[in-house]
Design an enzyme around this catalytic site. Structure first.
Site, mmCIF file in Angstrom:
data_model
loop_
_atom_site.group_PDB
_atom_site.id
_atom_site.type_symbol
_atom_site.label_atom_id
_atom_site.label_comp_id
_atom_site.label_asym_id
_atom_site.label_seq_id
_atom_site.Cartn_x
_atom_site.Cartn_y
_atom_site.Cartn_z
ATOM 1 N N ASP A 13 0.816 -1.223 0.000
ATOM 2 C CA ASP A 13 0.000 0.000 0.000
ATOM 3 C C ASP A 13 0.846 1.268 0.000
ATOM 4 O OD1 ASP A 13 0.947 -0.433 2.592
ATOM 5 O OD2 ASP A 13 -0.656 0.764 3.449
ATOM 6 N N GLU A 14 2.070 1.160 -0.452
ATOM 7 C CA GLU A 14 2.956 2.319 -0.454
ATOM 8 C C GLU A 14 3.875 2.223 -1.648
ATOM 9 O OE1 GLU A 14 4.924 4.262 3.503
ATOM 10 O OE2 GLU A 14 4.826 2.094 3.371
#
Lengths: 401, 368
Positions: free
Chosen positions: A94-95
């Site tokens: 998620d990054e």
């Protein structure tokens, strides 16, 4: 993404919205994988042992992770990124870092691109996310952390020093709790304190890392955004909960690791020429043994056999704390072809293809080798999280060891 | 034991032994040669437990007997003698005295009884063979033997008698394969074929090169091969195992065939391979209308190309190869032209002489 797993849970279950939510594994042995913003005021953080989190926030709703849902959301988000630039360096599910230098003429200034990306994600994936915009990767990461939740922050070119100066030194990459303590002891509390010191001074106090920290404190960081498909190696390593003595206990874990590495190789569509075994003893000494294969492979069983052969070259009379299997010198299988090598897919290739198909539909726990049956269900995302958090693998070696 | 012998004879015997005696062995006696004097002359035996040779030489034997002596020391002594004949005499405790003109030596030996016995293969059916043919067959295959000791089956040449008095020899390292078929008429009494190990083959080649026209015979017993020529016999242990089904990997007929001058191709490969990526020797062969283009590129050095005109009219194709493999084959090819047969970029390439497949080389491509 903001509180990624928790946000996905809140998105998919309206009853969780606006409530304190903890996504975590086993209530006593597991760690917190994600904490919604509603539960954070109670001090609950990612990577915290579940037992502690539940004590801090007894009213929180604990949800078991649904990794497939997170992976799907992640795929969607990365799909949105890809419309803007191919230069994406995933940091985790998620990054990611995006280099948008080449996209400015098409999509406008970076802040506009960030706003559009966040709007697309909110519209298409229905999840909140934050963005940091800066000239260096580590600044962008800090800016994004400061912008959370659901915000964005830009560090305009030439203002790095002002932006960084007031921040605590723990924000700098490479400053862990021990370095932080050390720095505080010599009167360095903020990044500005580091920046104000003369370089030779810092090098005397901090040794080799002095220059690195000093450069970061000035906003100097020229590491480029490196897309994942150019990875140099793929590996899996786990720390035992309790140190393990003897070959039997170790090969069990090596098997699990080798199979995971094989799976990731196949997913990345690469083959490895070199297998490396890492062993960390209870006194933290780390040794590695490696071997070049006759033929590049993406088969976990082959990696396992090689890792076991390497294990036989290692002193096993001492307790072991960690094992790791890594596949290196990755390629698309270029090089000399073999005369007697079977043309087309081998039995092993077909078997792996079938196993991969089953795993992608029913999860990796749906089909395992007999010796690993009964182990904690294994997931790539779980493993990635453990790797990032440096957490111990919640698994005991078999009783026979 | 005491005898007089020409230094040249003894030098020849020791030269033959050099390739076989073990230098770094756990059995010190294997670094020695067994010197045996009988009424008919002197024999010098070297043995490494796998390969043994017995070399016979005329000598004036004054007293029969035997002793073992360091092969290297003896070789060096004989190479530096002042006169053309020498006298060798066994002393007490396995010492030997060597005298030649004004010089004399007393050297340490070991008891001949301790020297391991060579396998006795007197019953092996020997077949008379042409030394020249055998030499050709070895030269044209042995370079393709695998040096990977984990694939010991490939550490030798497959020797396979065929119908019509022909024998095939096949060598492969898993990347390339060389096959030669020649007349070696006679009944070797073999079921299928045998694998002759690399070291033995190279020793055999050395012995054949001494005098290729000499009358030779070759035979096989259960697990060893026997070779004889006048004044010399050699025995070697064969590799025990099943040679891979080599026929399976030889393509029947390549779709695309090019005839090219052997010298032109050989020179071109050598000059272009200079810029191939360091370890792999990778070059590309690109077939196009009326030409073969050979290219190489190395990210650190640059690139190279050479075009050869050929009477080719088929479809275009580019295949990567290890230039070394092609050069090895062309080195032992004597014909003016060679035929290259290709399928596609993942199929083996085949090289042979136009109209003659009795010597065929198969080379797997590289992905480039």
């Amino acid at each position: 993404m903001d509180a990624f797993y928790a946000s996905v849970e809140q998105r998919d279950d309206p009853r969780l919205r606006g409530k304190p939510v903890i996504v975590g594994g086993h209530p006593t042995r597991g760690v917190v994988l994600a904490a919604s913003y509603e539960v954070r005021p109670f001090g609950v953080r990612s990577a915290m042992p579940m037992s502690r989190a539940v004590r801090l926030a007894p009213q929180a709703i604990v949800v078991s992770p649904r990794f497939t849902a997170y992976a799907d959301a992640s795929d969607q988000v990365f799909g949105i990124f890809e419309k803007v630039t191919p230069l994406i360096e995933p940091l985790s599910l998620d990054e990611a870092f995006l280099d948008v230098t080449g996209s400015l003429n098409l999509f406008g200034p970076p802040a506009t691109i960030a706003r559009q990306l966040r709007a697309s994600i909110a519209r298409e994936v229905e999840l909140p996310c934050s963005a940091g915009i800066a000239e260096a990767k580590f600044e962008a990461k800090i800016a994004s952390d400061l912008a959370k939740p659901d915000g964005q922050r830009e560090v305009p070119a030439g203002t790095s020093r002002e932006f960084l100066a007031p921040l605590p030194i723990s924000r700098l990459w490479g400053v862990g709790p021990r370095t932080e303590e050390h720095l505080k002891a010599v009167g360095l509390k903020t990044i500005g304190d580091v920046a104000a010191r003369a370089l030779p001074d810092l090098e005397r106090v901090l040794g080799d890392s002095g220059r690195h920290l000093w450069e970061l404190s000035q906003g100097i960081d020229d590491r480029p955004v490196v897309p994942d498909r150019e990875a140099k190696s793929i590996g899996a390593q786990d720390t035992f909960e309790e140190d393990v003595m003897g070959r039997d206990g170790l090969v069990h874990q090596l098997h699990s690791q080798a199979l995971r590495v094989g799976r990731r190789l196949r997913r990345a569509k690469v083959k490895a020429r070199v297998v490396q075994l890492s062993i960390k003893y209870s006194d933290f000494t780390l040794i590695t043994r490696r071997r070049t294969l006759d033929e590049p492979t993406d088969d976990g069983q082959t990696l396992y056999r090689e890792a076991c052969a390497l294990l036989d070259r290692v002193d096993l009379r001492r307790p072991v704390r960690l094992t790791g299997v890594s596949a290196q010198e990755l390629g698309q299988g270029e090089g000399q072809l073999g005369l007697f090598a079977p043309q087309g897919p081998t039995r092993t290739d077909k078997l792996n293809r079938a196993i991969d198909a089953i795993s992608s539909k029913f999860g990796t726990a749906a089909i395992v080798t007999a010796d690993l049956a009964g182990d904690a269900p294994e997931s790539e995302e779980e493993e990635r999280i453990r790797r990032e958090l440096g957490a111990a693998r919640p698994k005991k070696p078999p009783a026979s060891s | 034991m005491e005898f007089r012998i020409a230094a040249d004879e003894l030098r020849k015997a020791l030269h033959r032994a050099q390739g076989i005696v073990e230098r770094k062995t756990t059995m010190p006696i294997l670094a020695n040669v067994l010197v045996n004097a009988t009424k008919s002359g002197v024999t010098v035996t070297a043995f490494d437990l796998d390969i043994g040779i017995v070399s016979e030489h005329p000598a004036e034997v004054l007293k029969p007997g035997s002793v073992t002596l360091s092969a290297k020391t003896l070789f060096d002594i004989v190479a530096n003698l002042p006169e053309p004949t020498l006298n060798v005499k066994k002393l007490q405790n396995n010492y030997a005295e060597i005298t030649c003109g004004s010089a004399s030596y007393r050297i340490v030996g070991m008891a001949s009884e301790e020297f391991p016995k060579l396998p006795k293969e007197e019953n092996a059916p020997l077949v008379k063979v042409s030394g020249n043919t055998l030499l050709e067959m070895i030269k044209k295959t042995s370079f393709a033997i695998s040096s990977d000791e984990t694939r010991y089956i490939l550490n030798g040449v497959f020797f396979e008698p065929r119908e019509g008095g022909k024998v095939r020899m096949v060598a492969t390292d898993g990347h390339r394969l060389c096959l030669i078929e020649r007349d070696l008429v006679g009944d070797f009494k073999l079921k299928g074929g045998v694998i002759i190990p690399r070291k033995g083959l190279f020793e055999l080649k050395r012995l054949l090169e001494e005098a290729p026209d000499a009358e030779c015979s070759l035979g096989f017993a259960e697990s060893s091969a026997l070779f004889k020529k006048p004044g010399l016999s050699m025995v070697m242990r064969l590799i025990d195992g099943q040679f891979p089904e080599y026929q399976r990997v030889i393509p029947k007929e390549g779709e695309k065939q090019v005839v090219v001058s052997r010298n032109r191709l050989f020179d071109s490969l050598k000059r272009i391979a200079l810029l191939s990526a360091d370890k792999s020797n990778a070059i590309k062969l690109a077939l196009a209308d009326s030409q073969v283009r050979i290219t190489a590129n190395n990210p650190d050095l640059g690139e190279a190309k050479d075009d050869i005109e050929v009477p080719y009219k088929g479809a275009a194709l580019t295949v990567g190869f290890n230039a070394r493999y092609l050069i090895d084959i062309l080195t032992v090819t004597e014909s003016d032209d060679v035929v290259i047969e290709l399928g596609d970029e993942h199929s083996p390439g085949v090289l042979h002489t136009p109209g003659d497949k009795s010597y065929t080389a198969v080379v797997m491509p590289m992905r480039v």
